[in-house]
Design a protein around this motif. Structure first.
Motif, PDB file in Angstrom:
ATOM      1  N   VAL A 157      53.871  41.990   7.175  1.00  0.00           N
ATOM      2  CA  VAL A 157      54.601  41.374   8.299  1.00  0.00           C
ATOM      3  C   VAL A 157      53.863  42.338   9.515  1.00  0.00           C
ATOM      4  N   LEU A 158      53.634  43.875   9.556  1.00  0.00           N
ATOM      5  CA  LEU A 158      53.926  45.065  10.160  1.00  0.00           C
ATOM      6  C   LEU A 158      52.069  44.285  11.206  1.00  0.00           C
ATOM      7  N   ILE A 159      50.780  44.036   9.623  1.00  0.00           N
ATOM      8  CA  ILE A 159      49.728  43.996   9.811  1.00  0.00           C
ATOM      9  C   ILE A 159      49.572  42.591  10.447  1.00  0.00           C
ATOM     10  N   SER A 160      50.907  41.305  10.605  1.00  0.00           N
ATOM     11  CA  SER A 160      50.621  40.415  11.083  1.00  0.00           C
ATOM     12  C   SER A 160      51.121  40.450  12.375  1.00  0.00           C
ATOM     13  N   ALA A 161      51.779  41.342  12.735  1.00  0.00           N
ATOM     14  CA  ALA A 161      52.436  41.422  13.660  1.00  0.00           C
ATOM     15  C   ALA A 161      51.536  41.831  15.032  1.00  0.00           C
ATOM     16  N   ILE A 162      50.634  43.291  14.053  1.00  0.00           N
ATOM     17  CA  ILE A 162      49.336  43.547  14.622  1.00  0.00           C
ATOM     18  C   ILE A 162      48.386  42.621  16.055  1.00  0.00           C
ATOM     19  N   CYS A 163      47.926  41.456  15.068  1.00  0.00           N
ATOM     20  CA  CYS A 163      47.765  40.349  15.015  1.00  0.00           C
ATOM     21  C   CYS A 163      47.753  39.948  16.069  1.00  0.00           C
ATOM     22  N   PHE A 165      50.380  41.027  18.604  1.00  0.00           N
ATOM     23  CA  PHE A 165      50.142  41.598  19.345  1.00  0.00           C
ATOM     24  C   PHE A 165      49.432  41.305  20.471  1.00  0.00           C
ATOM     25  N   PHE A 166      48.178  41.222  20.733  1.00  0.00           N
ATOM     26  CA  PHE A 166      47.418  42.449  22.041  1.00  0.00           C
ATOM     27  C   PHE A 166      47.098  40.878  22.806  1.00  0.00           C
ATOM     28  N   PRO A 167      46.566  39.169  22.155  1.00  0.00           N
ATOM     29  CA  PRO A 167      46.628  38.350  23.091  1.00  0.00           C
ATOM     30  C   PRO A 167      47.904  37.685  23.310  1.00  0.00           C
ATOM     31  N   MET A 168      49.219  38.130  22.882  1.00  0.00           N
ATOM     32  CA  MET A 168      50.665  38.010  23.927  1.00  0.00           C
ATOM     33  C   MET A 168      50.594  39.229  24.991  1.00  0.00           C
ATOM     34  N   LEU A 169      50.468  40.207  24.648  1.00  0.00           N
ATOM     35  CA  LEU A 169      50.574  41.410  25.862  1.00  0.00           C
ATOM     36  C   LEU A 169      50.145  41.082  27.107  1.00  0.00           C
ATOM     37  N   ILE A 170      48.445  40.740  26.934  1.00  0.00           N
ATOM     38  CA  ILE A 170      47.601  40.545  27.987  1.00  0.00           C
ATOM     39  C   ILE A 170      47.737  39.707  28.747  1.00  0.00           C
ATOM     40  N   ASN A 171      48.094  38.173  27.784  1.00  0.00           N
ATOM     41  CA  ASN A 171      48.524  37.100  28.876  1.00  0.00           C
ATOM     42  C   ASN A 171      50.051  37.045  29.914  1.00  0.00           C
ATOM     43  N   SER A 172      50.763  38.557  28.974  1.00  0.00           N
ATOM     44  CA  SER A 172      52.417  38.176  29.050  1.00  0.00           C
ATOM     45  C   SER A 172      51.838  39.129  30.780  1.00  0.00           C
ATOM     46  N   ILE A 173      51.639  40.091  30.715  1.00  0.00           N
ATOM     47  CA  ILE A 173      51.473  40.787  31.664  1.00  0.00           C
ATOM     48  C   ILE A 173      50.459  40.027  33.078  1.00  0.00           C
ATOM     49  N   THR A 174      49.961  39.139  32.227  1.00  0.00           N
ATOM     50  CA  THR A 174      49.118  38.329  33.890  1.00  0.00           C
ATOM     51  C   THR A 174      50.287  37.675  34.288  1.00  0.00           C
ATOM     52  N   PRO A 208      53.772  29.048  31.099  1.00  0.00           N
ATOM     53  CA  PRO A 208      52.554  28.438  30.642  1.00  0.00           C
ATOM     54  C   PRO A 208      51.025  29.806  30.206  1.00  0.00           C
ATOM     55  N   PHE A 209      51.841  30.755  30.737  1.00  0.00           N
ATOM     56  CA  PHE A 209      50.263  31.968  29.694  1.00  0.00           C
ATOM     57  C   PHE A 209      51.346  32.457  28.727  1.00  0.00           C
ATOM     58  N   ILE A 210      52.250  32.423  28.693  1.00  0.00           N
ATOM     59  CA  ILE A 210      52.809  32.885  26.848  1.00  0.00           C
ATOM     60  C   ILE A 210      52.688  31.941  25.699  1.00  0.00           C
ATOM     61  N   LEU A 211      53.189  31.478  26.570  1.00  0.00           N
ATOM     62  CA  LEU A 211      53.171  30.005  25.167  1.00  0.00           C
ATOM     63  C   LEU A 211      51.767  29.498  24.995  1.00  0.00           C
ATOM     64  N   SER A 212      51.067  29.618  25.817  1.00  0.00           N
ATOM     65  CA  SER A 212      49.556  29.156  25.644  1.00  0.00           C
ATOM     66  C   SER A 212      48.909  30.568  24.700  1.00  0.00           C
ATOM     67  N   ALA A 213      49.169  31.680  24.845  1.00  0.00           N
ATOM     68  CA  ALA A 213      49.082  32.222  23.926  1.00  0.00           C
ATOM     69  C   ALA A 213      49.540  32.720  22.792  1.00  0.00           C
ATOM     70  N   ALA A 214      51.017  32.248  22.651  1.00  0.00           N
ATOM     71  CA  ALA A 214      51.663  31.836  21.683  1.00  0.00           C
ATOM     72  C   ALA A 214      50.804  31.476  20.618  1.00  0.00           C
ATOM     73  N   ARG A 215      49.814  30.008  20.913  1.00  0.00           N
ATOM     74  CA  ARG A 215      49.639  29.259  19.664  1.00  0.00           C
ATOM     75  C   ARG A 215      48.141  29.980  19.400  1.00  0.00           C
ATOM     76  N   CYS A 217      48.043  33.473  18.431  1.00  0.00           N
ATOM     77  CA  CYS A 217      48.673  34.061  18.645  1.00  0.00           C
ATOM     78  C   CYS A 217      49.581  33.948  16.291  1.00  0.00           C
ATOM     79  N   MET A 218      50.065  32.818  16.661  1.00  0.00           N
ATOM     80  CA  MET A 218      50.643  32.581  15.206  1.00  0.00           C
ATOM     81  C   MET A 218      49.577  32.182  14.889  1.00  0.00           C
ATOM     82  N   SER A 219      48.400  31.525  15.280  1.00  0.00           N
ATOM     83  CA  SER A 219      46.504  31.475  14.078  1.00  0.00           C
ATOM     84  C   SER A 219      46.614  32.816  13.608  1.00  0.00           C
TER      85      SER A 219
END
Length: 285
Positions: A157-163, A165-174, A208-215, A217-219
């Motif tokens: 679960v932690l490894i999955s969360a790390i994978c 994490f980063f795309p969601m972080l960048i898109n959320s800040i933007t 729009p940024f967050i949900l686009s990154a969510a796709r 992040c899910m994969s």
């Protein structure tokens, strides 16, 4: 002189003469249009997959490729449907690890994204650490997590969360920062607090940024769960792939890979559906 009241028959006739574009859609019409749209979206990829499997099967037969090199789709699907009860607990475990890791990584990224979007100093301090964690190969981190947290679901679960994490972080800040200056100044002129500006302007604008990154992040979370299972586990589709490939059980290996692909497509489609529902107001939808 009182105006004459039109009869019900004339009212129905006038409604029937209305253009089709102005008529009210009945629930049956909406269901039919939705069904047609779903079929239109599903038919091309289904035909593409059928064509790929037919060509794959023909290639195996024409070139007489050995099973240990590349199994035929008929053998893969025979293994999958014949032994589906074997795969069920592995499917559930990988699904659980991927979804929980996705939610954990998304929550941590959004929380940190809110803080970093409000403070340039905090961004300059923490973003290099996040970048360092992102560029470090996950296959190098996974064995350490197995040593630290054991062979259960927690390290996966932690490894999955790390994978995730980063795309969601960048898109959320933007997304939190990409706001219209005129709207921002208007809210400030109304003496809106920073929390009110965030709630009324920054958060809706970032969706729009967050949900686009969510796709993405899910994969990525599915990939993280599989990498963790390959590093040390007794269950899960990643473990099935590793063990079966070591024993040259290629049909089982490809069946597990096929299940992972279906899981990734299904989870990403759910995120896409949520994006359509939440962003019905957005011009890109």
């Amino acid at each position: 002189m009182n105006p004459s009241i039109p009869k019900s028959g004339s009212v129905q006739a006038s409604q029937a003469k209305q253009p089709a574009a102005t008529r009210i859609k009945l629930p049956e019409d909406r269901f039919d249009s939705r069904l047609k749209r779903t079929g239109f979206n599903l038919l091309p990829p289904l035909l593409t997959f059928v064509l790929i499997f037919v060509l794959w099967e023909a290639l195996i037969w024409l070139l007489d490729i050995k099973l240990v090199i590349l199994p035929a789709p008929s053998g893969i699907f025979g293994e999958l449907f014949g032994e589906f009860s074997f795969y069920l607990p592995h499917i559930w475990l990988t699904f659980y690890e991927a979804v929980l890791g996705f939610m954990l990584g998304m929550a941590a990224a959004l929380l940190l994204g809110v803080l970093m979007s409000q403070s340039r100093l905090l961004e300059r301090a923490l973003l290099p650490v996040a970048v360092m964690a992102n560029v470090t190969p996950i296959v190098a981190i996974a064995p350490l997590f197995i040593i630290w947290f054991g062979f259960g679901a927690l390290p996966k679960v932690l490894i999955s969360a790390i994978c995730a994490f980063f795309p969601m972080l960048i898109n959320s800040i933007t997304g939190f920062r990409a706001i219209d200056d005129n709207n921002h100044e208007y809210l400030k002129s109304l003496h809106a607090s920073r929390f009110e500006i965030f709630l009324k302007l920054r958060l809706p604008n970032s969706l729009p940024f967050i949900l686009s990154a969510a796709r993405t992040c899910m994969s990525m979370s599915v990939i993280g769960a599989v990498v963790g299972e390959m590093s040390g586990a007794s269950k899960g589709l990643g473990n099935v792939i590793m063990v079966s490939s070591n024993y040259m059980q290629m049909e089982r290996t490809f069946a597990a890979i096929f299940l992972l692909a279906i899981m990734g497509i299904g989870l990403t489609s759910l995120v896409r559906l949520a994006e359509r529902k939440l962003l019905h107001w957005h011009s890109a939808e």
